[in-house]
Design a protein around this motif. Structure first.
Motif, PDB file in Angstrom:
ATOM      1  N   TYR A  21      -3.574   8.673  -1.833  1.00 51.93           N
ATOM      2  CA  TYR A  21      -3.178   8.924  -0.438  1.00 51.93           C
ATOM      3  C   TYR A  21      -4.191   9.787   0.314  1.00 51.93           C
ATOM      4  CZ  TYR A  21       1.161   8.625  -3.224  1.00 51.93           C
ATOM      5  OH  TYR A  21       2.105   8.315  -4.161  1.00 51.93           O
ATOM      6  N   HIS A  48      -8.450   3.335   0.920  1.00 47.32           N
ATOM      7  CA  HIS A  48      -8.175   4.660   1.477  1.00 47.32           C
ATOM      8  C   HIS A  48      -9.167   4.967   2.601  1.00 47.32           C
ATOM      9  CE1 HIS A  48      -6.071   5.017  -2.366  1.00 47.32           C
ATOM     10  NE2 HIS A  48      -5.478   6.111  -1.929  1.00 47.32           N
ATOM     11  N   VAL A 131       5.479   6.073  -2.478  1.00 50.49           N
ATOM     12  CA  VAL A 131       4.950   4.742  -2.181  1.00 50.49           C
ATOM     13  C   VAL A 131       6.037   3.862  -1.570  1.00 50.49           C
ATOM     14  CG1 VAL A 131       4.071   2.619  -3.222  1.00 50.49           C
ATOM     15  CG2 VAL A 131       3.082   4.822  -3.867  1.00 50.49           C
ATOM     16  N   MET A 134       6.642   4.926   2.076  1.00 50.69           N
ATOM     17  CA  MET A 134       5.558   4.506   2.966  1.00 50.69           C
ATOM     18  C   MET A 134       5.557   2.996   3.159  1.00 50.69           C
ATOM     19  SD  MET A 134       2.449   6.989   1.683  1.00 50.69           S
ATOM     20  CE  MET A 134       1.335   6.599   3.046  1.00 50.69           C
ATOM     21  N   LEU A 135       5.774   2.278   2.077  1.00 49.38           N
ATOM     22  CA  LEU A 135       5.739   0.815   2.130  1.00 49.38           C
ATOM     23  C   LEU A 135       6.840   0.270   3.035  1.00 49.38           C
ATOM     24  CD1 LEU A 135       4.428  -1.786   0.953  1.00 49.38           C
ATOM     25  CD2 LEU A 135       6.145  -1.679  -0.854  1.00 49.38           C
ATOM     26  N   LEU A 165       0.646  13.195   3.808  1.00 49.02           N
ATOM     27  CA  LEU A 165       0.755  11.756   4.068  1.00 49.02           C
ATOM     28  C   LEU A 165       0.510  11.417   5.529  1.00 49.02           C
ATOM     29  CD1 LEU A 165       3.945  10.925   1.948  1.00 49.02           C
ATOM     30  CD2 LEU A 165       1.551  10.595   1.289  1.00 49.02           C
ATOM     31  N   ASN A 168      -2.638  10.094   7.139  1.00 50.17           N
ATOM     32  CA  ASN A 168      -2.970   8.676   7.020  1.00 50.17           C
ATOM     33  C   ASN A 168      -2.498   7.849   8.212  1.00 50.17           C
ATOM     34  OD1 ASN A 168      -4.232   8.042   4.283  1.00 50.17           O
ATOM     35  ND2 ASN A 168      -2.507   9.321   3.674  1.00 50.17           N
ATOM     36  N   TRP A 179      -0.307   2.811   8.914  1.00 50.17           N
ATOM     37  CA  TRP A 179      -0.984   3.583   7.864  1.00 50.17           C
ATOM     38  C   TRP A 179      -2.447   3.170   7.776  1.00 50.17           C
ATOM     39  CZ3 TRP A 179       1.845   7.484   6.889  1.00 50.17           C
ATOM     40  CH2 TRP A 179       3.220   7.397   6.682  1.00 50.17           C
ATOM     41  N   ILE A 183      -1.251   0.462   1.765  1.00 47.57           N
ATOM     42  CA  ILE A 183      -0.082   0.819   0.959  1.00 47.57           C
ATOM     43  C   ILE A 183       0.468  -0.388   0.198  1.00 47.57           C
ATOM     44  CG2 ILE A 183       1.591   0.484   2.837  1.00 47.57           C
ATOM     45  CD1 ILE A 183       1.598   3.274   0.126  1.00 47.57           C
ATOM     46  N   GLU A 184       0.233  -1.601   0.698  1.00 45.02           N
ATOM     47  CA  GLU A 184       0.719  -2.788  -0.010  1.00 45.02           C
ATOM     48  C   GLU A 184       0.036  -2.934  -1.369  1.00 45.02           C
ATOM     49  OE1 GLU A 184      -0.322  -2.822   3.148  1.00 45.02           O
ATOM     50  OE2 GLU A 184       1.570  -3.138   4.228  1.00 45.02           O
ATOM     51  N   ILE A 186      -1.680  -0.569  -2.976  1.00 49.76           N
ATOM     52  CA  ILE A 186      -1.391   0.620  -3.775  1.00 49.76           C
ATOM     53  C   ILE A 186      -0.030   0.497  -4.452  1.00 49.76           C
ATOM     54  CG2 ILE A 186      -0.851   3.088  -3.590  1.00 49.76           C
ATOM     55  CD1 ILE A 186      -3.125   3.201  -1.467  1.00 49.76           C
ATOM     56  N   SER A 187       0.934  -0.047  -3.744  1.00 55.84           N
ATOM     57  CA  SER A 187       2.256  -0.243  -4.326  1.00 55.84           C
ATOM     58  C   SER A 187       2.196  -1.197  -5.515  1.00 55.84           C
ATOM     59  CB  SER A 187       3.210  -0.786  -3.260  1.00 55.84           C
ATOM     60  OG  SER A 187       4.470  -1.099  -3.819  1.00 55.84           O
TER      61      SER A 187
END
Length: 269
Positions: A21, A48, A131, A134-135, A165, A168, A179, A183-184, A186-187
């Motif tokens: 993050y 990132h 996550v 955020m997602l 966070l 971001n 964001w 995040i997609e 990263i998830s």
């Protein structure tokens, strides 16, 4: 992959890899202090900051991104400093390319698999929760960071984590929030991000040596425990481990001056 970066100072190259993050922004004040003695490169790791987004996020990816960065900038050897996920990046890099490392500094992360920690531990639960929050966040109708913070507080109780966070956040041409980080991806790759190094690859005298290694843990953090020392020294037999007082996981934000002194003392003396 061509990573976004910032550069400060002149001297021996020092590359800093941020954590999950995070971004190069988080380390600017540290870099400016270290620039007195080093040529400091702050990189945004893939998915990132201002670096490209991709559909993959493994330590194989991250270490190869770092290698490409060093090659592109004609850096034959560098001091590598990584925090959290970035600490894993530089550890995996050092295992594969030890000849490119002059010093290895790891901030508040062990080479273990954090997803295997018991359900009562904060690390794994926090990351899954963060996550997920955020997602699933819907930015429609939110007009300010304060409103977004209030909504996030329903799922993420720690104000410090939320403030981190919220760095971001970005706005598009129509002033709509989104964001910066991917995040997609990263998830999807969170299990790989939580992964560690295989201890069995380094037993029977196969540990990594040839350059000084320092692990710096926050006194108020449980990311590196006393039980992790054996694993650390199996992989890095001559590693030193020091504790930064009055600091948690984000020790660069909580104890910046002491962190800089610790780095300089270890590398320069």
């Amino acid at each position: 992959m061509k990573l976004n970066y910032r550069k400060f100072g002149e001297g021996h190259p020092l590359i800093i890899a941020h954590g999950l993050y995070g971004s190069s922004d988080n380390w600017v004040s540290i870099a400016k202090e270290l620039a007195t003695n080093f040529e400091v490169f702050l990189i945004d790791q893939r998915n990132h900051g201002a670096s490209p987004h991709t559909n993959s996020h493994t330590y194989q990816d991250l270490k190869e991104d770092l290698l490409e960065f060093m090659d592109d900038h004609h850096i034959e050897k560098a001091t590598l400093l990584g925090h959290s996920m970035g600490g894993k990046t530089v550890m995996f890099f050092a295992a594969e390319y030890p000849e490119r490392v002059s010093n290895l500094l790891v901030a508040d992360i062990a080479p273990k698999n954090y997803s295997e920690i018991s359900a009562g531990s904060s690390q794994n639960i926090d990351h899954k929760n963060i996550v997920s929050a955020m997602l699933n966040f819907k930015f429609d109708n939110f007009k300010s960071r304060t409103e977004i913070d209030q909504k996030l507080s329903e799922d993420i109780k720690s104000k410090r984590v939320r403030q981190f966070l919220l760095k971001n956040l970005k706005r598009d041409g129509e002033k709509k929030f989104s964001w910066k980080l991917n995040i997609e991806t990263i998830s999807k790759f969170l299990p790989q991000i939580m992964d560690g190094m295989n201890k069995n690859d380094f037993i029977h005298g196969k540990g990594i040596s040839g350059f000084p290694v320092l692990f710096m843990r926050g006194a108020n953090s449980n990311y590196i425990t006393d039980d992790d020392h054996n694993l650390i020294r199996t992989i890095f037999p001559y590693a030193e481990i020091t504790t930064i007082p009055k600091a948690g996981h984000w020790l660069h934000a909580e104890q910046p001056k002491l962190l800089v002194k610790t780095i300089e003392y270890f590398v320069l003396d």
